[in-house]
Design a protein around this motif. Sequence first.
Motif, short mmCIF file in Angstrom:
data_model
loop_
_atom_site.label_atom_id
_atom_site.label_comp_id
_atom_site.label_asym_id
_atom_site.label_seq_id
_atom_site.Cartn_x
_atom_site.Cartn_y
_atom_site.Cartn_z
N ILE A 123 10.79 24.26 12.19
CA ILE A 123 11.79 23.76 11.24
C ILE A 123 11.22 22.57 10.48
CG2 ILE A 123 14.01 22.57 11.07
CD1 ILE A 123 15.04 24.34 13.30
N ARG A 124 10.60 21.64 11.20
CA ARG A 124 10.06 20.45 10.53
C ARG A 124 8.81 20.79 9.71
NH1 ARG A 124 14.73 17.94 10.70
NH2 ARG A 124 15.65 18.58 12.67
N LEU A 125 8.01 21.75 10.20
CA LEU A 125 6.85 22.17 9.41
C LEU A 125 7.28 22.77 8.07
CD1 LEU A 125 4.38 23.84 11.95
CD2 LEU A 125 4.05 21.73 10.69
N ASP A 126 8.24 23.69 8.14
CA ASP A 126 8.73 24.32 6.91
C ASP A 126 9.38 23.28 6.00
OD1 ASP A 126 7.81 26.76 7.64
OD2 ASP A 126 9.72 27.58 8.27
N ALA A 127 10.16 22.36 6.60
CA ALA A 127 10.80 21.32 5.79
C ALA A 127 9.76 20.45 5.11
CB ALA A 127 11.72 20.48 6.68
N TYR A 128 8.75 20.03 5.85
CA TYR A 128 7.69 19.18 5.29
C TYR A 128 6.95 19.92 4.18
CZ TYR A 128 3.68 16.02 5.14
OH TYR A 128 2.72 15.13 4.73
N LYS A 129 6.73 21.21 4.40
CA LYS A 129 6.02 22.02 3.40
C LYS A 129 6.84 22.15 2.12
CE LYS A 129 6.11 26.27 4.44
NZ LYS A 129 5.88 27.50 5.21
N PHE A 130 8.12 22.44 2.25
CA PHE A 130 8.97 22.61 1.07
C PHE A 130 9.13 21.29 0.30
CE2 PHE A 130 10.23 26.69 2.76
CZ PHE A 130 10.59 27.41 1.63
N VAL A 131 9.24 20.19 1.02
CA VAL A 131 9.54 18.91 0.37
C VAL A 131 8.29 18.27 -0.20
CG1 VAL A 131 10.43 16.57 0.76
CG2 VAL A 131 11.60 18.52 1.75
N THR A 132 7.16 18.38 0.48
CA THR A 132 5.99 17.58 0.11
C THR A 132 4.80 18.38 -0.41
OG1 THR A 132 4.99 17.62 2.32
CG2 THR A 132 6.65 15.94 1.91
N GLN A 133 4.62 19.63 0.04
CA GLN A 133 3.38 20.34 -0.26
C GLN A 133 3.53 21.43 -1.31
OE1 GLN A 133 0.46 19.22 1.15
NE2 GLN A 133 1.88 17.65 1.87
N PHE B 240 17.59 23.04 -2.99
CA PHE B 240 16.75 24.24 -3.07
C PHE B 240 17.53 25.51 -3.39
CE2 PHE B 240 14.12 21.56 -0.20
CZ PHE B 240 12.97 21.54 -0.97
N GLY B 241 18.85 25.47 -3.37
CA GLY B 241 19.63 26.66 -3.65
C GLY B 241 20.09 27.35 -2.39
N GLU B 242 21.03 28.28 -2.56
CA GLU B 242 21.67 28.94 -1.41
C GLU B 242 20.71 29.84 -0.64
OE1 GLU B 242 24.90 27.67 -4.09
OE2 GLU B 242 22.96 28.64 -4.36
N LYS B 243 19.77 30.48 -1.30
CA LYS B 243 18.87 31.42 -0.61
C LYS B 243 18.01 30.70 0.42
CE LYS B 243 16.07 35.47 -1.70
NZ LYS B 243 15.50 36.29 -2.78
N ILE B 244 17.40 29.60 0.04
CA ILE B 244 16.59 28.82 0.97
C ILE B 244 17.49 28.11 1.99
CG2 ILE B 244 15.02 26.84 1.14
CD1 ILE B 244 13.80 27.72 -1.50
N GLY B 245 18.66 27.66 1.53
CA GLY B 245 19.60 27.05 2.47
C GLY B 245 20.02 28.00 3.57
N LEU B 246 20.24 29.29 3.22
CA LEU B 246 20.61 30.28 4.24
C LEU B 246 19.46 30.55 5.21
CD1 LEU B 246 22.72 33.02 2.41
CD2 LEU B 246 23.34 31.75 4.46
N TYR B 247 18.22 30.51 4.71
CA TYR B 247 17.08 30.71 5.62
C TYR B 247 17.04 29.61 6.67
CZ TYR B 247 12.36 30.13 7.41
OH TYR B 247 11.29 29.94 8.25
N PHE B 248 17.18 28.37 6.24
CA PHE B 248 17.12 27.27 7.21
C PHE B 248 18.37 27.24 8.08
CE2 PHE B 248 13.85 25.64 4.31
CZ PHE B 248 12.89 25.29 5.23
N ALA B 249 19.52 27.69 7.55
CA ALA B 249 20.71 27.80 8.39
C ALA B 249 20.49 28.85 9.48
CB ALA B 249 21.92 28.16 7.53
#
Length: 927
Positions: free
Chosen positions: A716-726, A314-323
Amino acid sequence: MEESSSKATDSSTQIDEPPLAVKNVNVLLERKRSEGISSPSRDDDSTLLNPDTNSSILDNNTKSDSCLPEVSGGRSKSSCLCFSDGKSRIDYILVYRKSSSQSEKREIFERNIRAEGLHMEKEASLTNSDVIFLKLHAPWDVLCHYAELMNIRMPFRRKIFFMHRRPKFMSRMEKRINKFRGWLPRKPMKFDNNTLPDLEENESFTAPFSRSRIHHFIIHNKDTFFNNATRSRIAHHILQRVKYEEGKNKMGLNRLLSNSSYEAAFPLHEGSYHSKNSIRTHGAENHRHLLYECWAWWGVWYKYQPLDLIRRYFGEKIGLYFAWLGWYTGMLFPAALVGLFVFLYGVFTLEHCQVSKEICQATDIIMCPICDQYCPYLRLSDSCIYAKVTHLFDNGATVFFAVFMAVWATVFLEFWKRRRAVLAYDWDLIDWEEEEDEIRPQFEAKYSKKERMNPISGKPEPYQAFTDKYSRLIVSASGIFFMILVVIAAVFGIVIYRVITVSTFAAFGWALIRNNSQVATTGTAVCINFCMIMLLNVLYEKVALLLTNLEQPRTESEWENSFTLKMFLFQFVNLNSSTFYIAFFLGRFTGRPGAYLRLINRWKLEECHPSGCLIDLCMQMGIIMVLKQTWNNFMELGYPLIQNWWTRRRLRREHGKNAKASFPQWEKDYNLQPMNEYGLFDEYLEMILQFGFTTIFVAAFPLAPLLALINNVIEIRLDAYKFVTQWRRPLPSQAKDIGIWYGILEGIGILSVITNAFVIAVTSDFIPRLVYAYKYGPCAGQGRAGEGCMMGYVNASLSIFRVSDFEGKSQSMTNGSELFGEAVKYCRYRDYRELPDYAEPYAYTLQFWHVLAARLAFIIVFEHMVFSIKTLIAYLIPDLPKDLRDRMRREKYLIQEMMYEAELERLQKEKNDKKKKKEQAHHKEWP
């Protein structure tokens, strides 16, 4: 169709220069005509990839990537993300409608795209013939050219790790800890190394890519040297600088999206996120599948996030948000644990609390009515349950917890700086500088007549006059102030509701409601307040957009920062205004029986419960926090799920049950929901507001960190599921920190110290109890303040009022004889006032002034002490870890050595080659 003029590169390291961008559209058109190349409209059906004919605008001799094709339904289709030939990887997708009126701009734009060296292929949608997908592929030479222009860092040598020499004591301690770990499960929160792919760039030294030094870089396979995220970023970089019309600023994909030339633009997901085969037995099919199994699946909620894989996809910007979200959630563990201990301390000490005992045993103390006419006289013992509940939150450990949370907020921010520095180093963002933003089209259109030389670029650009700029800022600030007044008016409406409904519930026919009229009033007021918060949030977004556009920010980053600050201010005030009212104003300005202060000379202001105001504040925070988090989670995941389900249902109805399985990846991604218009703004805003709830009034609600922790584990899992699947795959972009949000977090941390000081001093009974214990109780003058020293506190904190002194509006409809056997002559109320028979009846007593002085002294001492601790901690914790600083210095030294050695090797090799050529020439001349 036109054929692409760029040729595929061979396996050697020599790179051909890609064609330069055509700066003038007319020059391009003239050149095309002079070469005798026809230029049919790009929206013509003949240019599309037809299922029956494998025609494509891509030249078959220019394929550079390789993917394995599979035959499905009589048509050759790529099993991965490739063109119809199964070799050229799709790096970006543009979507438009043939019925759109912007065909001329698209035609010129696409010609200029080909002039930049990108390959293109068009295909009509299987579900709607009006929708056209334009697939783009960047060949090797184009990737190399723009990677060099964009200074993209690529791996060139494996890292050489070294260990610091540790003291013997530390080595012994580590051995003992490792021995203890042997009894525990092996790293249950981490993934196996075999599960995650080998992220080569994280284990290698990197340097800005250079074609002249291409032999220095680790290139095992040209197809995988630039990963998918980097390829998409390069393609987007090109599209943002391609012209679509003659003119100084007629360029860029964003402008074409805004004027509806294109309907959508996105990089592709790497295939499906689910598989029939288990990842443990068959491995992951692609990175999206791996992210789903290792991150977005609910079964791994307790494991760490694979940040390197998130960043790669997803790139560094989204990676930093989840970090940041993961770091915030991890730091909530100690806060939630201490808050739970404070709550449990209240539970275990409940039976020994002298104040709640006295309230529960005070059957002979009659309290004055809390509202006009309909509220009856009550025994103080009737509020026994509320007194016990109040003790759960307002006990001896509350002050310690408030100090702890203020220190915790500082430690969280300081250690996040260190964590961010480590991530920036690992992700090669230490030396990354954000390139200067392009000027917004609206700014250009408004101020194009007046230009000034840019001191950085040296080019003329539109200029906004000083007077115009600050007059707009003043108007915008006035708009912000007006909207804050709207919030205050809404809170005033809630206050009037509470005042009116207390009397209504007191006269209610149902005994449960009638006996708990104040709690029922608070509960319903909080629910109504929540609905008003949600409605006003919709209005605030439109107002923030209007005011930000009115300011005419010069660049996109300035626009984003201005909009972010307005939305935060609006939502923060909207969410917390009622909480501030309950904490600091409820029951503070009501007057006294017989001389109540009234709204519009009619409604008596609401009083606190006989057990204190803290129970109202706890209810406000608990209900708002739970309802808002539930609503946000539904809107974040439930709404996209419903929309995507409706789309799948429509496709099944029109094309059959198994139609979606045969759709190409671009069709599947197009049917997903696009990412929010404001990017990660909503995600950050939700968490920042929660951080405010967790820290600002935590002294009144110690369970707030626990509720936040539970929500964040789910979030965390909601956002992950949303980014990956929805959602469609967002464009991978770079960032080295969380931007303006860090400054907002620091501001909330400072505000939390002030508010918690006032909550303890003003809202809770901590200071009055302390003053009583040391000055007026049985232990006065002895220098101690145990539970035994609190005997008689309840009686000392209640004043006496003569019922005959009631004003007409306040006179109760009953005289209390039905409850107490005789008419009530005197009642009690919470205050420090003289007896009715004194020379100055109902004047403040000396104890009132002692309590007031103690409150002010506590606020000053608490704030200075906590701010001193925060400053000291911020000073003691360096922003950059020592081992990271040493690694950076050593890496810089090793890179210089490696580059020097590599250059020497190259020169030596060239010298040897020349020597061999000389010897060969000499041998040929020998007879």
